[in-house]
Design a protein around this motif. Structure first.
Motif, mmCIF file in Angstrom:
data_model
loop_
_atom_site.group_PDB
_atom_site.id
_atom_site.type_symbol
_atom_site.label_atom_id
_atom_site.label_comp_id
_atom_site.label_asym_id
_atom_site.label_seq_id
_atom_site.Cartn_x
_atom_site.Cartn_y
_atom_site.Cartn_z
ATOM 1 N N VAL A 1 25.025 8.059 -5.167
ATOM 2 C CA VAL A 1 24.790 6.998 -4.178
ATOM 3 C C VAL A 1 25.341 7.431 -2.825
ATOM 4 O O VAL A 1 26.477 7.905 -2.728
ATOM 5 N N ASP A 2 24.535 7.287 -1.799
ATOM 6 C CA ASP A 2 24.962 7.586 -0.427
ATOM 7 C C ASP A 2 25.997 6.547 -0.017
ATOM 8 O O ASP A 2 25.709 5.341 0.005
ATOM 9 N N LYS A 3 27.199 7.004 0.294
ATOM 10 C CA LYS A 3 28.290 6.064 0.585
ATOM 11 C C LYS A 3 28.061 5.253 1.857
ATOM 12 O O LYS A 3 28.596 4.162 2.015
ATOM 13 N N GLU A 4 27.282 5.772 2.770
ATOM 14 C CA GLU A 4 27.029 5.040 4.025
ATOM 15 C C GLU A 4 25.936 3.990 3.873
ATOM 16 O O GLU A 4 26.080 2.866 4.332
ATOM 17 N N THR A 5 24.847 4.356 3.213
ATOM 18 C CA THR A 5 23.710 3.426 3.106
ATOM 19 C C THR A 5 23.727 2.595 1.822
ATOM 20 O O THR A 5 23.129 1.518 1.762
ATOM 21 N N GLY A 6 24.385 3.108 0.787
ATOM 22 C CA GLY A 6 24.374 2.430 -0.505
ATOM 23 C C GLY A 6 23.149 2.758 -1.331
ATOM 24 O O GLY A 6 22.986 2.292 -2.463
ATOM 25 N N ASP A 7 22.258 3.581 -0.772
ATOM 26 C CA ASP A 7 21.041 3.987 -1.487
ATOM 27 C C ASP A 7 21.338 5.114 -2.473
ATOM 28 O O ASP A 7 22.175 5.975 -2.204
ATOM 29 N N THR A 8 20.619 5.128 -3.582
ATOM 30 C CA THR A 8 20.648 6.295 -4.465
ATOM 31 C C THR A 8 19.834 7.388 -3.789
ATOM 32 O O THR A 8 18.728 7.143 -3.304
ATOM 33 N N LYS A 9 20.399 8.597 -3.759
ATOM 34 C CA LYS A 9 19.761 9.697 -3.013
ATOM 35 C C LYS A 9 18.535 10.239 -3.752
ATOM 36 O O LYS A 9 18.641 10.691 -4.893
ATOM 37 N N VAL A 10 17.423 10.199 -3.058
ATOM 38 C CA VAL A 10 16.148 10.645 -3.633
ATOM 39 C C VAL A 10 16.202 12.123 -4.009
ATOM 40 O O VAL A 10 15.700 12.533 -5.066
ATOM 41 N N GLU A 11 16.837 12.945 -3.149
ATOM 42 C CA GLU A 11 16.905 14.384 -3.436
ATOM 43 C C GLU A 11 17.694 14.657 -4.723
ATOM 44 O O GLU A 11 17.404 15.605 -5.454
ATOM 45 N N ASP A 12 18.703 13.803 -4.995
ATOM 46 C CA ASP A 12 19.483 13.971 -6.231
ATOM 47 C C ASP A 12 18.671 13.577 -7.463
ATOM 48 O O ASP A 12 18.823 14.168 -8.538
ATOM 49 N N ILE A 13 17.815 12.580 -7.316
ATOM 50 C CA ILE A 13 16.918 12.195 -8.416
ATOM 51 C C ILE A 13 15.995 13.365 -8.755
ATOM 52 O O ILE A 13 15.763 13.677 -9.932
ATOM 53 N N LYS A 14 15.491 14.018 -7.728
ATOM 54 C CA LYS A 14 14.607 15.178 -7.945
ATOM 55 C C LYS A 14 15.346 16.294 -8.672
ATOM 56 O O LYS A 14 14.796 16.957 -9.556
ATOM 57 N N LYS A 15 16.620 16.486 -8.309
ATOM 58 C CA LYS A 15 17.439 17.512 -8.979
ATOM 59 C C LYS A 15 17.645 17.163 -10.453
ATOM 60 O O LYS A 15 17.541 18.024 -11.333
ATOM 61 N N LEU A 16 17.924 15.899 -10.716
ATOM 62 C CA LEU A 16 18.131 15.455 -12.098
ATOM 63 C C LEU A 16 16.859 15.631 -12.917
ATOM 64 O O LEU A 16 16.906 16.089 -14.060
ATOM 65 N N LEU A 17 15.728 15.269 -12.322
ATOM 66 C CA LEU A 17 14.456 15.405 -13.043
ATOM 67 C C LEU A 17 14.148 16.864 -13.354
ATOM 68 O O LEU A 17 13.644 17.184 -14.441
ATOM 69 N N SER A 18 14.497 17.755 -12.434
ATOM 70 C CA SER A 18 14.244 19.183 -12.686
ATOM 71 C C SER A 18 15.103 19.683 -13.849
ATOM 72 O O SER A 18 14.659 20.508 -14.652
ATOM 73 N N ILE A 19 16.319 19.143 -13.979
ATOM 74 C CA ILE A 19 17.185 19.504 -15.116
ATOM 75 C C ILE A 19 16.578 18.966 -16.403
ATOM 76 O O ILE A 19 16.534 19.656 -17.428
ATOM 77 N N VAL A 20 16.113 17.725 -16.363
ATOM 78 C CA VAL A 20 15.467 17.106 -17.527
ATOM 79 C C VAL A 20 14.297 17.957 -18.006
ATOM 80 O O VAL A 20 14.160 18.252 -19.196
ATOM 81 N N LYS A 21 13.469 18.393 -17.054
ATOM 82 C CA LYS A 21 12.278 19.187 -17.397
ATOM 83 C C LYS A 21 12.673 20.539 -18.016
ATOM 84 O O LYS A 21 11.955 21.084 -18.850
ATOM 85 N N LYS A 22 13.822 21.042 -17.586
ATOM 86 C CA LYS A 22 14.313 22.319 -18.116
ATOM 87 C C LYS A 22 14.822 22.156 -19.549
ATOM 88 O O LYS A 22 14.666 23.037 -20.387
#
Length: 245
Positions: free
Chosen positions: A222-243
């Protein structure tokens, strides 16, 4: 409206927090739909307010929402159940003692309802006293396989193992995974999971034969300034899942 969570290759589905409808849309797209967007009951004043808001999210992301307690707060159990009755989400987070009530209100068996059990400090045993009253009593520690069968008795879908502290409870976690594999139960590792330990945590579950895993990755992405979950981190997690799958 789908009641079933979208697991990547029927194995892994991410569970993350979202801060807004826009953030939910971005996260859903980045995860290619293999995600449950966490909305915490604690962030709403009333059941009605939560239901109204969550139904909007539901329409935007094919009902891929996870109704949460809020840091495992047992006092939120009833609110979570009552919200879930109206929203009919794909996923519900619940304390051990609130599962039967929640499943009864849902009126169907497709929504994933997890049951919160905690590390006990002893491999093969877990703490099931996670409800509003039981959490204040002496720890209820029982064998993990008994706990899972009790969860099944109540109409539960999965173990939410929390708080793990990342890999601090690795040996206990591995044994819970073995039990889930033996008893054909979904595993939801939660607490202290981040980009550095995500792969190992999910890999352990798969190595032990768990058929479906729902890793919860919360504040670490989670981005500490905006409170949003970071989209780029989701992409990283998905790439690990696919691996891994």
């Amino acid at each position: 409206m789908s009641l079933k969570a979208n697991f990547y290759k029927d194995k892994i589905c991410l569970n993350v927090l979202v801060n807004s409808i826009e953030n939910a849309r971005e996260v859903y797209k980045a995860a290619e739909g293999h995600v449950l967007a966490g909305l915490l009951s604690k962030n709403y004043n009333t059941v009605e307010e939560a239901v109204e808001d969550m139904k909007i999210y539901s329409k935007e992301i094919n009902n891929s929402i996870s109704v949460g307690l809020g840091a495992g707060d047992p006092n939120q159990w009833k609110m979570v159940a009552e919200i879930s009755k109206e929203v009919q989400p794909q996923h519900v987070n619940q304390v051990f003692t609130g599962i039967g009530y929640t499943r009864g209100l849902l009126g169907q068996s497709e929504t994933l309802v997890n049951g919160l059990i905690s590390p006990s400090g002893k491999v093969g045993f877990v703490k099931v006293s996670t409800g509003p009253l039981s959490s204040k009593a002496e720890d209820g520690i029982i064998p993990v396989r008994t706990a899972i069968q009790m969860l099944k008795d109540m109409g539960c879908s999965s173990v939410k193992f929390f708080p793990m502290g990342g890999l601090k409870t690795k040996d206990e976690y591995r044994e819970v995974c073995k039990a889930c594999a033996e008893l054909d139960f979904i595993m939801e590792p939660t607490g202290g999971i981040d980009l550095s330990n995500f792969e190992e945590i999910v890999k352990i579950a798969l190595e032990e034969g768990v058929k479906k895993v729902v890793p919860h990755v919360y504040t670490s992405i989670v981005d500490k300034e905006t409170g949003d979950t970071k989209v780029e981190d989701i992409k990283k997690l998905l790439s690990i899942v696919k691996k891994l799958v």
